[in-house]
Design a protein around this motif. Structure first.
Motif, PDB file in Angstrom:
ATOM      1  N   ASP A   1      -6.224   1.956   1.239  1.00 37.17           N
ATOM      2  CA  ASP A   1      -5.399   1.362   0.189  1.00 37.17           C
ATOM      3  C   ASP A   1      -5.754  -0.121   0.040  1.00 37.17           C
ATOM      4  O   ASP A   1      -5.575  -0.900   0.980  1.00 37.17           O
ATOM      5  CB  ASP A   1      -3.921   1.521   0.548  1.00 37.17           C
ATOM      6  CG  ASP A   1      -3.004   0.822  -0.437  1.00 37.17           C
ATOM      7  OD1 ASP A   1      -3.399   0.642  -1.605  1.00 37.17           O
ATOM      8  OD2 ASP A   1      -1.881   0.450  -0.033  1.00 37.17           O
ATOM      9  N   PRO A   2      -6.257  -0.524  -1.123  1.00 36.71           N
ATOM     10  CA  PRO A   2      -6.659  -1.925  -1.311  1.00 36.71           C
ATOM     11  C   PRO A   2      -5.517  -2.918  -1.079  1.00 36.71           C
ATOM     12  O   PRO A   2      -5.745  -3.996  -0.527  1.00 36.71           O
ATOM     13  CB  PRO A   2      -7.143  -1.985  -2.757  1.00 36.71           C
ATOM     14  CG  PRO A   2      -7.378  -0.578  -3.163  1.00 36.71           C
ATOM     15  CD  PRO A   2      -6.510   0.284  -2.304  1.00 36.71           C
ATOM     16  N   ALA A   3      -4.306  -2.569  -1.474  1.00 37.81           N
ATOM     17  CA  ALA A   3      -3.173  -3.488  -1.271  1.00 37.81           C
ATOM     18  C   ALA A   3      -2.896  -3.685   0.214  1.00 37.81           C
ATOM     19  O   ALA A   3      -2.629  -4.803   0.670  1.00 37.81           O
ATOM     20  CB  ALA A   3      -1.932  -2.963  -1.982  1.00 37.81           C
ATOM     21  N   HIS A   4      -2.967  -2.619   0.968  1.00 36.77           N
ATOM     22  CA  HIS A   4      -2.685  -2.708   2.403  1.00 36.77           C
ATOM     23  C   HIS A   4      -3.809  -3.423   3.150  1.00 36.77           C
ATOM     24  O   HIS A   4      -3.552  -4.293   3.987  1.00 36.77           O
ATOM     25  CB  HIS A   4      -2.445  -1.308   2.984  1.00 36.77           C
ATOM     26  CG  HIS A   4      -1.805  -1.354   4.325  1.00 36.77           C
ATOM     27  ND1 HIS A   4      -2.529  -1.299   5.482  1.00 36.77           N
ATOM     28  CD2 HIS A   4      -0.508  -1.465   4.696  1.00 36.77           C
ATOM     29  CE1 HIS A   4      -1.718  -1.374   6.516  1.00 36.77           C
ATOM     30  NE2 HIS A   4      -0.486  -1.473   6.071  1.00 36.77           N
ATOM     31  N   THR A   5      -5.060  -3.091   2.857  1.00 41.32           N
ATOM     32  CA  THR A   5      -6.175  -3.740   3.546  1.00 41.32           C
ATOM     33  C   THR A   5      -6.261  -5.223   3.180  1.00 41.32           C
ATOM     34  O   THR A   5      -6.594  -6.051   4.025  1.00 41.32           O
ATOM     35  CB  THR A   5      -7.508  -3.018   3.258  1.00 41.32           C
ATOM     36  OG1 THR A   5      -7.711  -2.957   1.848  1.00 41.32           O
ATOM     37  CG2 THR A   5      -7.506  -1.617   3.838  1.00 41.32           C
TER      38      THR A   5
ATOM     39  N   ALA B   1       6.267 -16.996   7.638  1.00 38.67           N
ATOM     40  CA  ALA B   1       6.617 -15.595   7.921  1.00 38.67           C
ATOM     41  C   ALA B   1       7.127 -14.901   6.658  1.00 38.67           C
ATOM     42  O   ALA B   1       6.792 -13.741   6.400  1.00 38.67           O
ATOM     43  CB  ALA B   1       7.665 -15.524   9.028  1.00 38.67           C
ATOM     44  N   ILE B   2       7.902 -15.603   5.850  1.00 37.16           N
ATOM     45  CA  ILE B   2       8.402 -15.042   4.590  1.00 37.16           C
ATOM     46  C   ILE B   2       7.244 -14.750   3.639  1.00 37.16           C
ATOM     47  O   ILE B   2       7.191 -13.697   3.008  1.00 37.16           O
ATOM     48  CB  ILE B   2       9.438 -15.980   3.937  1.00 37.16           C
ATOM     49  CG1 ILE B   2      10.730 -16.000   4.767  1.00 37.16           C
ATOM     50  CG2 ILE B   2       9.719 -15.565   2.490  1.00 37.16           C
ATOM     51  CD1 ILE B   2      11.717 -17.075   4.352  1.00 37.16           C
ATOM     52  N   ALA B   3       6.298 -15.674   3.548  1.00 34.67           N
ATOM     53  CA  ALA B   3       5.142 -15.462   2.670  1.00 34.67           C
ATOM     54  C   ALA B   3       4.334 -14.246   3.117  1.00 34.67           C
ATOM     55  O   ALA B   3       3.891 -13.448   2.295  1.00 34.67           O
ATOM     56  CB  ALA B   3       4.269 -16.714   2.644  1.00 34.67           C
ATOM     57  N   ILE B   4       4.159 -14.083   4.416  1.00 39.11           N
ATOM     58  CA  ILE B   4       3.428 -12.925   4.938  1.00 39.11           C
ATOM     59  C   ILE B   4       4.195 -11.647   4.645  1.00 39.11           C
ATOM     60  O   ILE B   4       3.633 -10.658   4.177  1.00 39.11           O
ATOM     61  CB  ILE B   4       3.164 -13.094   6.447  1.00 39.11           C
ATOM     62  CG1 ILE B   4       2.149 -14.225   6.663  1.00 39.11           C
ATOM     63  CG2 ILE B   4       2.683 -11.781   7.067  1.00 39.11           C
ATOM     64  CD1 ILE B   4       2.012 -14.671   8.107  1.00 39.11           C
ATOM     65  N   ALA B   5       5.499 -11.646   4.897  1.00 43.40           N
ATOM     66  CA  ALA B   5       6.332 -10.461   4.648  1.00 43.40           C
ATOM     67  C   ALA B   5       6.342 -10.103   3.164  1.00 43.40           C
ATOM     68  O   ALA B   5       6.265  -8.929   2.794  1.00 43.40           O
ATOM     69  CB  ALA B   5       7.750 -10.700   5.146  1.00 43.40           C
ATOM     70  N   ALA B   6       6.421 -11.092   2.307  1.00 44.37           N
ATOM     71  CA  ALA B   6       6.459 -10.838   0.860  1.00 44.37           C
ATOM     72  C   ALA B   6       5.162 -10.217   0.366  1.00 44.37           C
ATOM     73  O   ALA B   6       5.161  -9.490  -0.627  1.00 44.37           O
ATOM     74  CB  ALA B   6       6.742 -12.136   0.106  1.00 44.37           C
ATOM     75  N   GLY B   7       4.071 -10.466   1.063  1.00 46.06           N
ATOM     76  CA  GLY B   7       2.798  -9.903   0.664  1.00 46.06           C
ATOM     77  C   GLY B   7       2.578  -8.465   1.114  1.00 46.06           C
ATOM     78  O   GLY B   7       1.669  -7.798   0.655  1.00 46.06           O
ATOM     79  N   HIS B   8       3.421  -7.983   2.032  1.00 46.34           N
ATOM     80  CA  HIS B   8       3.240  -6.609   2.524  1.00 46.34           C
ATOM     81  C   HIS B   8       3.554  -5.617   1.409  1.00 46.34           C
ATOM     82  O   HIS B   8       4.559  -5.757   0.722  1.00 46.34           O
ATOM     83  CB  HIS B   8       4.143  -6.345   3.728  1.00 46.34           C
ATOM     84  CG  HIS B   8       3.770  -5.100   4.466  1.00 46.34           C
ATOM     85  ND1 HIS B   8       4.013  -3.848   3.971  1.00 46.34           N
ATOM     86  CD2 HIS B   8       3.149  -4.923   5.657  1.00 46.34           C
ATOM     87  CE1 HIS B   8       3.567  -2.941   4.836  1.00 46.34           C
ATOM     88  NE2 HIS B   8       3.042  -3.568   5.861  1.00 46.34           N
ATOM     89  N   PRO B   9       2.714  -4.616   1.208  1.00 46.80           N
ATOM     90  CA  PRO B   9       2.956  -3.647   0.135  1.00 46.80           C
ATOM     91  C   PRO B   9       4.318  -2.952   0.231  1.00 46.80           C
ATOM     92  O   PRO B   9       4.908  -2.625  -0.786  1.00 46.80           O
ATOM     93  CB  PRO B   9       1.822  -2.632   0.307  1.00 46.80           C
ATOM     94  CG  PRO B   9       0.743  -3.371   1.015  1.00 46.80           C
ATOM     95  CD  PRO B   9       1.444  -4.360   1.892  1.00 46.80           C
ATOM     96  N   TYR B  10       4.840  -2.758   1.432  1.00 43.34           N
ATOM     97  CA  TYR B  10       6.134  -2.081   1.576  1.00 43.34           C
ATOM     98  C   TYR B  10       7.304  -2.965   1.143  1.00 43.34           C
ATOM     99  O   TYR B  10       8.398  -2.472   0.941  1.00 43.34           O
ATOM    100  CB  TYR B  10       6.326  -1.597   3.010  1.00 43.34           C
ATOM    101  CG  TYR B  10       5.662  -0.268   3.274  1.00 43.34           C
ATOM    102  CD1 TYR B  10       4.510   0.114   2.599  1.00 43.34           C
ATOM    103  CD2 TYR B  10       6.186   0.610   4.195  1.00 43.34           C
ATOM    104  CE1 TYR B  10       3.901   1.324   2.839  1.00 43.34           C
ATOM    105  CE2 TYR B  10       5.582   1.826   4.436  1.00 43.34           C
ATOM    106  CZ  TYR B  10       4.441   2.180   3.755  1.00 43.34           C
ATOM    107  OH  TYR B  10       3.849   3.384   3.993  1.00 43.34           O
ATOM    108  N   ALA B  11       7.076  -4.256   0.989  1.00 45.52           N
ATOM    109  CA  ALA B  11       8.139  -5.120   0.479  1.00 45.52           C
ATOM    110  C   ALA B  11       8.487  -4.735  -0.958  1.00 45.52           C
ATOM    111  O   ALA B  11       9.588  -5.000  -1.431  1.00 45.52           O
ATOM    112  CB  ALA B  11       7.726  -6.585   0.545  1.00 45.52           C
TER     113      ALA B  11
END
Length: 111
Positions: free
Chosen positions: A23-27, A89-99
């Motif tokens: 998955d391009p979004a996840h990788t 940490a918020i920026a990293i979490a916001a970028g996760h596809p499951y967010a």
């Protein structure tokens, strides 16, 4: 600071490990995560169907199959990372596809 990201989602239509790997979004998120942060550990959890819950009440150990929570969203993975601050940490979490389909809970680690 150390933070744990709890990756939460509805397991009904969760992608397989093979699908996530392509998955391009996840990788893309994984690459950005490693670029921005010091990843201490990460793991995808098996479905709640495979869970075992242990409680001790009045000296008796109670073991049951599955999770205790009665919700459609379950923790499906964890990421332990070290960031400069909560904003990172918020920026990293916001970028996760499951967010976008579930949620990513951020918890600071006691040190």
């Amino acid at each position: 600071m150390k933070y744990v990201l709890l990756i939460c989602d509805d397991e009904v239509d969760a992608p397989t490990n093979e699908q996530l790997a392509t998955d391009p979004a996840h990788t893309s998120w994984l690459a950005e995560l490693h670029r921005r942060s010091d990843v201490r550990a990460m793991a995808r959890l098996r479905p709640v169907l495979d869970a075992t819950t242990v409680r001790v009440r009045d000296g008796e150990t109670l073991v049951s199959d599955g999770p205790f929570a009665e919700t459609k969203d379950f923790v499906g993975g964890v990421v332990l990372l070290e960031c400069a601050d909560l904003d990172e940490a918020i920026a990293i979490a916001a970028g996760h596809p499951y967010a976008r389909r579930g949620s990513v809970e951020i918890r600071p680690v006691w040190e």
